[in-house]
Enzyme design. Sequence first.
Site, PDB file in Angstrom:
ATOM      1  N   ARG A  28       0.774  -1.349   0.119  1.00 46.45           N
ATOM      2  CA  ARG A  28      -0.091   0.062  -0.030  1.00 46.45           C
ATOM      3  C   ARG A  28       0.870   1.259   0.035  1.00 46.45           C
ATOM      4  O   ARG A  28       0.485   2.359  -0.562  1.00 46.45           O
ATOM      5  CB  ARG A  28      -0.994   0.047   1.116  1.00 46.45           C
ATOM      6  CG  ARG A  28      -2.089  -0.994   0.966  1.00 46.45           C
ATOM      7  CD  ARG A  28      -2.993  -1.292   2.163  1.00 46.45           C
ATOM      8  NE  ARG A  28      -2.220  -1.666   3.341  1.00 46.45           N
ATOM      9  CZ  ARG A  28      -1.959  -2.901   3.415  1.00 46.45           C
ATOM     10  NH1 ARG A  28      -2.506  -4.046   2.761  1.00 46.45           N
ATOM     11  NH2 ARG A  28      -1.330  -3.463   4.553  1.00 46.45           N
ATOM     12  N   GLU A  56       6.712 -10.922  14.054  1.00 42.00           N
ATOM     13  CA  GLU A  56       6.441 -11.555  15.347  1.00 42.00           C
ATOM     14  C   GLU A  56       6.888 -12.984  15.338  1.00 42.00           C
ATOM     15  O   GLU A  56       7.164 -13.513  16.304  1.00 42.00           O
ATOM     16  CB  GLU A  56       4.687 -11.732  15.369  1.00 42.00           C
ATOM     17  CG  GLU A  56       4.238 -12.088  16.708  1.00 42.00           C
ATOM     18  CD  GLU A  56       2.654 -12.033  16.720  1.00 42.00           C
ATOM     19  OE1 GLU A  56       1.863 -12.567  17.614  1.00 42.00           O
ATOM     20  OE2 GLU A  56       2.127 -11.395  15.574  1.00 42.00           O
TER      21      GLU A  56
END
Length: 175
Positions: free
Chosen positions: A58, A95
Amino acid sequence: MDLKSFIRTIPDYPKAGIMFRDVTTLMGHPQAFRRAVDELVQPFAGLKIDKVAGIEARGFILGGACAHQLSAGFVPLRKKGKLPYKSISQSYELEYGIDELEMHEDAVAPGERILVVDDLIATGGTAEAGIKLLQKGGAIVEAAIFLVDLPELGGTQKIEALGVPTVSLMRFDGH
């Protein structure tokens, strides 16, 4: 115009407890998208910005529009293995594991003034990698700009600790 009202929130995506902030709804509205781009670049009007670096994916959309508004070049910062020419890379932690951003080795020249653009800043890991990658190429990162900041996740502080100012149009509490 309240730009925040154009951001769709999707609960429990991509996993339970996450409130996903979908900026594609803002990008799909012509007036909101135009206003957002105008507000993102306004602090840099009149400054000499050589290039805008957009972070996949994006950030490409926003970065291209911002580069156009600033009469600057555009540099894509891509995920590993997506560029066809010789590239340099910067790893960053996810993560669960490590990923890398890459750019062509000749994408920036030493001393060029760059804006880093992405849709959202959360923990700041991807933006930090993009900044370090551009600096490896000799560029001067003037600022990092985002539509959305998730302040509880600390990304803005991480980027500003690198000496790079940030600009975000909206803040959403929670993540």
